[in-house]
Design a protein around this motif. Structure first.
Motif, PDB file in Angstrom:
ATOM      1  N   PRO A  65       0.809  -1.225   0.000  1.00 21.91           N
ATOM      2  CA  PRO A  65       0.000   0.000   0.000  1.00 21.91           C
ATOM      3  C   PRO A  65       0.842   1.276   0.000  1.00 21.91           C
ATOM      4  CG  PRO A  65      -0.808  -1.544   1.652  1.00 21.91           C
ATOM      5  CD  PRO A  65       0.486  -2.100   1.125  1.00 21.91           C
ATOM      6  N   LEU A  66       2.014   1.208   0.626  1.00 22.92           N
ATOM      7  CA  LEU A  66       2.894   2.372   0.636  1.00 22.92           C
ATOM      8  C   LEU A  66       3.514   2.601  -0.743  1.00 22.92           C
ATOM      9  CD1 LEU A  66       4.539   1.808   4.112  1.00 22.92           C
ATOM     10  CD2 LEU A  66       2.711   3.415   3.517  1.00 22.92           C
ATOM     11  N   LEU A  67       3.762   1.515  -1.457  1.00 24.96           N
ATOM     12  CA  LEU A  67       4.223   1.645  -2.839  1.00 24.96           C
ATOM     13  C   LEU A  67       3.129   2.276  -3.703  1.00 24.96           C
ATOM     14  CD1 LEU A  67       6.113  -1.728  -3.268  1.00 24.96           C
ATOM     15  CD2 LEU A  67       7.107   0.543  -3.602  1.00 24.96           C
ATOM     16  N   ALA A  68       1.890   1.855  -3.503  1.00 26.21           N
ATOM     17  CA  ALA A  68       0.778   2.442  -4.257  1.00 26.21           C
ATOM     18  C   ALA A  68       0.652   3.928  -3.935  1.00 26.21           C
ATOM     19  CB  ALA A  68      -0.517   1.706  -3.949  1.00 26.21           C
ATOM     20  N   LEU A  69       0.820   4.283  -2.672  1.00 22.04           N
ATOM     21  CA  LEU A  69       0.777   5.694  -2.283  1.00 22.04           C
ATOM     22  C   LEU A  69       1.910   6.474  -2.945  1.00 22.04           C
ATOM     23  CD1 LEU A  69      -0.611   7.853  -0.515  1.00 22.04           C
ATOM     24  CD2 LEU A  69       0.924   7.164   1.352  1.00 22.04           C
ATOM     25  N   THR A  70       3.078   5.866  -3.030  1.00 23.06           N
ATOM     26  CA  THR A  70       4.220   6.509  -3.686  1.00 23.06           C
ATOM     27  C   THR A  70       3.962   6.687  -5.172  1.00 23.06           C
ATOM     28  OG1 THR A  70       5.689   5.519  -2.044  1.00 23.06           O
ATOM     29  CG2 THR A  70       6.725   6.372  -4.048  1.00 23.06           C
ATOM     30  N   LEU A  71       3.353   5.702  -5.796  1.00 23.09           N
ATOM     31  CA  LEU A  71       3.002   5.811  -7.216  1.00 23.09           C
ATOM     32  C   LEU A  71       2.069   6.994  -7.447  1.00 23.09           C
ATOM     33  CD1 LEU A  71       2.592   4.852 -10.170  1.00 23.09           C
ATOM     34  CD2 LEU A  71       0.917   3.216  -9.284  1.00 23.09           C
ATOM     35  N   LEU A  72       1.091   7.166  -6.586  1.00 27.18           N
ATOM     36  CA  LEU A  72       0.086   8.213  -6.785  1.00 27.18           C
ATOM     37  C   LEU A  72       0.516   9.583  -6.261  1.00 27.18           C
ATOM     38  CD1 LEU A  72      -3.072   6.151  -5.825  1.00 27.18           C
ATOM     39  CD2 LEU A  72      -2.265   6.740  -8.121  1.00 27.18           C
ATOM     40  N   PHE A  73       1.179   9.603  -5.117  1.00 31.68           N
ATOM     41  CA  PHE A  73       1.547  10.862  -4.456  1.00 31.68           C
ATOM     42  C   PHE A  73       2.974  10.773  -3.924  1.00 31.68           C
ATOM     43  CE2 PHE A  73      -3.066  10.364  -3.853  1.00 31.68           C
ATOM     44  CZ  PHE A  73      -3.519  11.535  -4.427  1.00 31.68           C
ATOM     45  N   GLY A  74       3.944  10.591  -4.822  1.00 30.53           N
ATOM     46  CA  GLY A  74       5.334  10.331  -4.498  1.00 30.53           C
ATOM     47  C   GLY A  74       5.831  10.714  -3.110  1.00 30.53           C
ATOM     48  N   PRO A  75       5.949  11.995  -2.809  1.00 30.56           N
ATOM     49  CA  PRO A  75       6.512  12.380  -1.514  1.00 30.56           C
ATOM     50  C   PRO A  75       5.700  11.900  -0.310  1.00 30.56           C
ATOM     51  CG  PRO A  75       6.619  14.218  -3.042  1.00 30.56           C
ATOM     52  CD  PRO A  75       5.786  13.150  -3.707  1.00 30.56           C
ATOM     53  N   LEU A  76       4.380  11.798  -0.444  1.00 25.44           N
ATOM     54  CA  LEU A  76       3.574  11.291   0.669  1.00 25.44           C
ATOM     55  C   LEU A  76       3.858   9.814   0.927  1.00 25.44           C
ATOM     56  CD1 LEU A  76       0.108  12.969   0.050  1.00 25.44           C
ATOM     57  CD2 LEU A  76       1.906  13.658   1.641  1.00 25.44           C
ATOM     58  N   GLY A  77       4.085   9.047  -0.123  1.00 27.16           N
ATOM     59  CA  GLY A  77       4.451   7.645   0.038  1.00 27.16           C
ATOM     60  C   GLY A  77       5.801   7.506   0.719  1.00 27.16           C
ATOM     61  N   LEU A  78       6.761   8.309   0.295  1.00 32.10           N
ATOM     62  CA  LEU A  78       8.088   8.280   0.909  1.00 32.10           C
ATOM     63  C   LEU A  78       8.011   8.667   2.377  1.00 32.10           C
ATOM     64  CD1 LEU A  78      11.188   8.091   0.775  1.00 32.10           C
ATOM     65  CD2 LEU A  78      11.184  10.473  -0.013  1.00 32.10           C
ATOM     66  N   LEU A  79       7.322   9.748   2.670  1.00 37.93           N
ATOM     67  CA  LEU A  79       7.176  10.204   4.052  1.00 37.93           C
ATOM     68  C   LEU A  79       6.505   9.136   4.914  1.00 37.93           C
ATOM     69  CD1 LEU A  79       7.448  12.531   6.103  1.00 37.93           C
ATOM     70  CD2 LEU A  79       5.219  13.344   5.307  1.00 37.93           C
ATOM     71  N   SER A  80       5.451   8.529   4.406  1.00 36.75           N
ATOM     72  CA  SER A  80       4.742   7.486   5.152  1.00 36.75           C
ATOM     73  C   SER A  80       5.636   6.286   5.408  1.00 36.75           C
ATOM     74  CB  SER A  80       3.493   7.046   4.391  1.00 36.75           C
ATOM     75  OG  SER A  80       2.602   8.115   4.239  1.00 36.75           O
ATOM     76  N   TYR A  81       6.349   5.852   4.376  1.00 41.71           N
ATOM     77  CA  TYR A  81       7.218   4.690   4.528  1.00 41.71           C
ATOM     78  C   TYR A  81       8.312   4.956   5.556  1.00 41.71           C
ATOM     79  CZ  TYR A  81      10.694   1.121   3.747  1.00 41.71           C
ATOM     80  OH  TYR A  81      11.601   0.109   3.950  1.00 41.71           O
ATOM     81  N   VAL A  82       9.000   6.077   5.427  1.00 39.77           N
ATOM     82  CA  VAL A  82      10.106   6.378   6.338  1.00 39.77           C
ATOM     83  C   VAL A  82       9.595   6.518   7.772  1.00 39.77           C
ATOM     84  CG1 VAL A  82      11.869   8.096   6.909  1.00 39.77           C
ATOM     85  CG2 VAL A  82      11.576   7.359   4.548  1.00 39.77           C
TER      86      VAL A  82
END
Length: 156
Positions: free
Chosen positions: A120-137
């Motif tokens: 799901p974090l990869l999907a978030l990164t695909l759609l909203f790059g920086p938000l996915g990165l921030l969430s993952y980290v």
């Protein structure tokens, strides 16, 4: 810009997503597959989109360098409001988001994070790059802190 070059940018814009989508689908839906692991072990995935970006940018460098060397909102807005500018920005996003997604995929694999958590974090990164990165980290940091506490018996 003439109508023909506008149509060309429309086509490039449409097709550019197809360049990166297979890599995203593999990371999200088949993270443990051998093909996914082999492809993500190389930088080929993000470089494909980066190559398209380079092909689009190099002929426009004389136009772009002054805008980017001293960025101001109005000229950047005018550039992004054109088919060529929007396509350049889109391919830039696709390339960098895939680079970040690949890093996330590899980092999660090294840390042994479950892919049901990572996909799901990869999907978030695909759609909203920086938000996915921030969430993952952020979530990775929380999990790592919890693991350290568990190993040390709750003592920091």
């Amino acid at each position: 810009m003439n109508a023909n070059s506008g149509k060309k940018m429309d086509r490039i814009f449409e097709l550019s997503g197809l360049i990166v989508l297979p890599f995203w689908l593999l990371m999200i839906l088949a993270p443990r597959a051998g093909l996914t692991r082999r492809l993500m072990a190389t930088v080929a995935a993000p470089l494909v989109a980066a190559l398209l970006y380079a092909v689009l940018v190099f002929p426009r460098l004389p136009e772009l360098l002054p805008l980017l060397a001293r960025p101001e909102l109005e000229p950047i807005t005018a550039l992004l409001g054109t088919p060529a500018g929007a396509t350049l920005a889109w391919v830039h996003f696709l390339s960098f988001d895939l680079f970040v997604g690949r890093w996330l995929y590899l980092d999660a694999g090294e840390r042994g994070l479950p892919f049901w958590f990572v996909s799901p974090l990869l999907a978030l990164t695909l759609l909203f790059g920086p938000l996915g990165l921030l969430s993952y980290v952020t979530l990775r940091g929380l999990l790592t802190r919890r693991e350290r506490r568990a190993v040390s018996g709750g003592v920091l």
